[in-house]
Enzyme design. Structure first.
Site, PDB file in Angstrom:
ATOM      1  N   LYS A   1      -9.324 -10.255  -7.670  1.00 19.91           N
ATOM      2  CA  LYS A   1      -9.941 -11.583  -7.844  1.00 19.91           C
ATOM      3  C   LYS A   1     -10.107 -12.284  -6.499  1.00 19.91           C
ATOM      4  CE  LYS A   1      -6.665 -13.052 -10.688  1.00 19.91           C
ATOM      5  NZ  LYS A   1      -5.786 -11.863 -10.716  1.00 19.91           N
TER       6      LYS A   1
ATOM      7  N   ARG B   1      -5.188 -19.086 -17.970  1.00 24.14           N
ATOM      8  CA  ARG B   1      -4.332 -17.922 -18.201  1.00 24.14           C
ATOM      9  C   ARG B   1      -3.700 -17.954 -19.576  1.00 24.14           C
ATOM     10  NH1 ARG B   1      -3.209 -16.893 -12.302  1.00 24.14           N
ATOM     11  NH2 ARG B   1      -2.072 -14.945 -12.316  1.00 24.14           N
TER      12      ARG B   1
ATOM     13  N   ARG C   1      -0.218  -4.623  -0.513  1.00 23.30           N
ATOM     14  CA  ARG C   1      -1.047  -5.757  -0.080  1.00 23.30           C
ATOM     15  C   ARG C   1      -0.363  -6.530   1.054  1.00 23.30           C
ATOM     16  NH1 ARG C   1      -2.816 -10.047  -4.406  1.00 23.30           N
ATOM     17  NH2 ARG C   1      -0.658  -9.742  -5.073  1.00 23.30           N
TER      18      ARG C   1
ATOM     19  N   ARG D   1       3.571 -11.011  -0.064  1.00 24.44           N
ATOM     20  CA  ARG D   1       3.924 -12.059  -1.022  1.00 24.44           C
ATOM     21  C   ARG D   1       5.275 -11.780  -1.668  1.00 24.44           C
ATOM     22  NH1 ARG D   1      -1.367 -13.300  -4.602  1.00 24.44           N
ATOM     23  NH2 ARG D   1       0.145 -13.165  -6.297  1.00 24.44           N
TER      24      ARG D   1
ATOM     25  N   ARG E   1       4.829  -9.490 -14.116  1.00 22.96           N
ATOM     26  CA  ARG E   1       3.524 -10.183 -14.091  1.00 22.96           C
ATOM     27  C   ARG E   1       2.513  -9.433 -14.953  1.00 22.96           C
ATOM     28  NH1 ARG E   1       2.609  -9.963  -7.903  1.00 22.96           N
ATOM     29  NH2 ARG E   1       0.532 -10.808  -8.349  1.00 22.96           N
TER      30      ARG E   1
HETATM   31  P1  AP5 Z   1      -6.389  -9.175  -4.585  1.00 22.35           P
HETATM   32  O1  AP5 Z   1      -7.814  -9.480  -4.322  1.00 22.35           O
HETATM   33  O2  AP5 Z   1      -5.339  -9.906  -3.854  1.00 22.35           O
HETATM   34  O3  AP5 Z   1      -6.108  -9.250  -6.171  1.00 22.35           O
HETATM   35  P2  AP5 Z   1      -5.864 -10.520  -7.120  1.00 22.35           P
HETATM   36  O4  AP5 Z   1      -6.529 -10.201  -8.427  1.00 22.35           O
HETATM   37  O5  AP5 Z   1      -6.258 -11.774  -6.430  1.00 22.35           O
HETATM   38  O6  AP5 Z   1      -4.305 -10.405  -7.310  1.00 22.35           O
HETATM   39  P3  AP5 Z   1      -3.200 -11.550  -7.387  1.00 22.35           P
HETATM   40  O7  AP5 Z   1      -1.880 -10.849  -7.236  1.00 22.35           O
HETATM   41  O8  AP5 Z   1      -3.499 -12.672  -6.459  1.00 22.35           O
HETATM   42  O9  AP5 Z   1      -3.374 -12.037  -8.866  1.00 22.35           O
HETATM   43  P4  AP5 Z   1      -2.365 -12.856  -9.700  1.00 22.35           P
HETATM   44  O10 AP5 Z   1      -3.221 -13.290 -10.830  1.00 22.35           O
HETATM   45  O11 AP5 Z   1      -1.135 -12.130 -10.072  1.00 22.35           O
HETATM   46  O12 AP5 Z   1      -1.816 -13.965  -8.704  1.00 22.35           O
HETATM   47  P5  AP5 Z   1      -2.119 -15.505  -8.511  1.00 22.35           P
HETATM   48  O13 AP5 Z   1      -2.005 -15.796  -7.073  1.00 22.35           O
HETATM   49  O14 AP5 Z   1      -3.363 -15.902  -9.210  1.00 22.35           O
HETATM   50  O15 AP5 Z   1      -6.208  -7.605  -4.364  1.00 22.35           O
HETATM   51  C1  AP5 Z   1      -4.928  -6.997  -4.439  1.00 22.35           C
HETATM   52  C2  AP5 Z   1      -4.803  -5.876  -3.369  1.00 22.35           C
HETATM   53  O16 AP5 Z   1      -5.716  -4.833  -3.706  1.00 22.35           O
HETATM   54  C3  AP5 Z   1      -5.175  -6.311  -1.936  1.00 22.35           C
HETATM   55  O17 AP5 Z   1      -4.356  -5.644  -1.014  1.00 22.35           O
HETATM   56  C4  AP5 Z   1      -6.639  -5.855  -1.763  1.00 22.35           C
HETATM   57  O18 AP5 Z   1      -6.949  -5.558  -0.416  1.00 22.35           O
HETATM   58  C5  AP5 Z   1      -6.664  -4.614  -2.650  1.00 22.35           C
HETATM   59  N1  AP5 Z   1      -7.963  -4.402  -3.297  1.00 22.35           N
HETATM   60  C6  AP5 Z   1      -8.784  -5.343  -3.830  1.00 22.35           C
HETATM   61  N2  AP5 Z   1      -9.895  -4.777  -4.352  1.00 22.35           N
HETATM   62  C7  AP5 Z   1      -9.738  -3.432  -4.169  1.00 22.35           C
HETATM   63  C8  AP5 Z   1     -10.541  -2.294  -4.525  1.00 22.35           C
HETATM   64  N3  AP5 Z   1     -11.718  -2.423  -5.151  1.00 22.35           N
HETATM   65  N4  AP5 Z   1     -10.078  -1.054  -4.197  1.00 22.35           N
HETATM   66  C9  AP5 Z   1      -8.867  -0.903  -3.545  1.00 22.35           C
HETATM   67  N5  AP5 Z   1      -8.076  -1.946  -3.173  1.00 22.35           N
HETATM   68  C10 AP5 Z   1      -8.501  -3.206  -3.504  1.00 22.35           C
HETATM   69  O19 AP5 Z   1      -0.907 -16.189  -9.288  1.00 22.35           O
HETATM   70  C11 AP5 Z   1       0.422 -16.060  -8.809  1.00 22.35           C
HETATM   71  C12 AP5 Z   1       1.394 -16.749  -9.786  1.00 22.35           C
HETATM   72  O20 AP5 Z   1       1.101 -18.161  -9.850  1.00 22.35           O
HETATM   73  C13 AP5 Z   1       1.324 -16.270 -11.249  1.00 22.35           C
HETATM   74  O21 AP5 Z   1       2.101 -15.120 -11.438  1.00 22.35           O
HETATM   75  C14 AP5 Z   1       1.891 -17.502 -11.975  1.00 22.35           C
HETATM   76  O22 AP5 Z   1       3.284 -17.542 -11.863  1.00 22.35           O
HETATM   77  C15 AP5 Z   1       1.323 -18.668 -11.182  1.00 22.35           C
HETATM   78  N6  AP5 Z   1       0.043 -19.145 -11.714  1.00 22.35           N
HETATM   79  C16 AP5 Z   1      -1.170 -19.112 -11.077  1.00 22.35           C
HETATM   80  N7  AP5 Z   1      -2.130 -19.606 -11.875  1.00 22.35           N
HETATM   81  C17 AP5 Z   1      -1.523 -19.986 -13.019  1.00 22.35           C
HETATM   82  C18 AP5 Z   1      -2.004 -20.540 -14.248  1.00 22.35           C
HETATM   83  N8  AP5 Z   1      -3.293 -20.825 -14.427  1.00 22.35           N
HETATM   84  N9  AP5 Z   1      -1.098 -20.779 -15.229  1.00 22.35           N
HETATM   85  C19 AP5 Z   1       0.212 -20.503 -15.053  1.00 22.35           C
HETATM   86  N10 AP5 Z   1       0.739 -19.968 -13.944  1.00 22.35           N
HETATM   87  C20 AP5 Z   1      -0.127 -19.707 -12.930  1.00 22.35           C
HETATM   88 MG    MG Z   2      -5.250 -13.566  -5.861  1.00 24.76          MG
END
Ligand code: AP5
Ligand code: MG
Length: 225
Positions: free
Chosen positions: A13, A90, A129, A162, A173
């Site tokens: 994402k 979410r 990552r 992270r 997660r």
């Molecule tokens: P990356 O692009 O970082 O993936 P991502 O989908 O952004 O992963 P996140 O870990 O950020 O998602 P998340 O939903 O768990 O975390 P968030 O920060 O939103 O890519 C990942 C890796 O893969 C990178 O190294 C990249 O280079 C590689 N990659 C990407 N594309 C690739 C490809 N095509 N091929 C190969 N490699 C690739 O949330 C964190 C926490 O915050 C949650 O757990 C929760 O506790 C809280 N939170 C956030 N939003 C809410 C909400 N709305 N409600 C409640 N709690 C919330």
């Molecule tokens: Mg992200």
């Protein structure tokens, strides 16, 4: 245009979101609720202190808190022409809250881009990552290495891992995603929903997304004319 970037942890994402924002003909902000929460934790604000243990354990922050954060962020002036949400909604409650806010503000229905990636690929991606401590640029020690080890290509700042990218937290997660977040997709009708196979190279995924967005932008212009 309002875009929801949807997908499990590690599905890309953040990676696709950055590319999409640069590509969009009309400038809109990318709003990652995860990035917003991490900034609050880094600054040790009351919100950061309240949420840090939930995030470190791989759980979800409460709907009340997240909905308030969302409402306040999208009422800012840069969201007037639309916005992209990464990681919100979410839960079903968040999806219903978003519907209500969009209706209140007379904003269009969102387009949902769902990056679908098998769970076994996701764990490998997240443990490898790294991101820039200054600009947030994403790297991966397996698939997207920086030119100099542990240094951002753009600004030379050190790369960090992270806290929630430890394998046991990642598994938690992913469980939360399957149980609570994935079911939210059925809230959106098929004309708003686009599923994309996210287990391909970044370039092909981006091409498919921009094809969809181009078509949607054209459809909307035709509908207005
Ligand atoms: P990356 O692009 O970082 O993936 P991502 O989908 O952004 O992963 P996140 O870990 O950020 O998602 P998340 O939903 O768990 O975390 P968030 O920060 O939103 O890519 C990942 C890796 O893969 C990178 O190294 C990249 O280079 C590689 N990659 C990407 N594309 C690739 C490809 N095509 N091929 C190969 N490699 C690739 O949330 C964190 C926490 O915050 C949650 O757990 C929760 O506790 C809280 N939170 C956030 N939003 C809410 C909400 N709305 N409600 C409640 N709690 C919330
Ligand atoms: Mg992200």
């Amino acid at each position: 245009m309002i875009i929801l970037l949807f997908g499990p942890p590690g599905s890309g994402k953040g990676t696709q979101g950055r590319l999409m924002i640069d590509w969009m003909p009309e400038k809109i902000p990318s709003i990652s609720t995860g990035d917003m929460l991490r900034a609050e934790i880094a600054a040790q604000t009351p919100l950061g202190i309240k949420t840090q243990s939930i995030i470190a354990a791989g759980g979800l922050v409460s709907d009340d808190l997240m909905n308030e954060i969302l409402r306040s962020r999208i009422s800012q002036s840069d969201c007037q022409n639309g916005f992209m949400l990464d990681g919100y909604p979410r839960t079903l409650e968040q999806a219903e809250f978003l519907d209500k806010v969009l209706t209140e503000r007379k904003l269009p229905k969102p387009i949902v881009i769902h990056l679908d990636v098998p769970a076994d690929v996701l764990v490998g991606r997240m443990v490898s990552r790294r991101s820039c401590s200054k600009c947030g640029q994403m790297y991966n020690v397996l698939s997207h290495r920086p030119k100099v080890d542990n240094q951002c290509d753009k600004d030379g700042a050190p790369l960090i891992m992270r806290k929630d990218d430890q394998e046991e937290v990642i598994r938690e997660r992913l469980k939360t995603y399957q149980a609570v977040t994935r079911p939210v997709l059925s809230h959106y009708p098929s004309d708003q929903y686009f599923q994309i196979s996210g287990d391909r190279s970044t370039h092909y995924i981006f091409e498919e997304i921009t094809d969809i967005l181009e078509r949607e932008l054209k459809n909307r212009l035709t509908a207005v004319a």
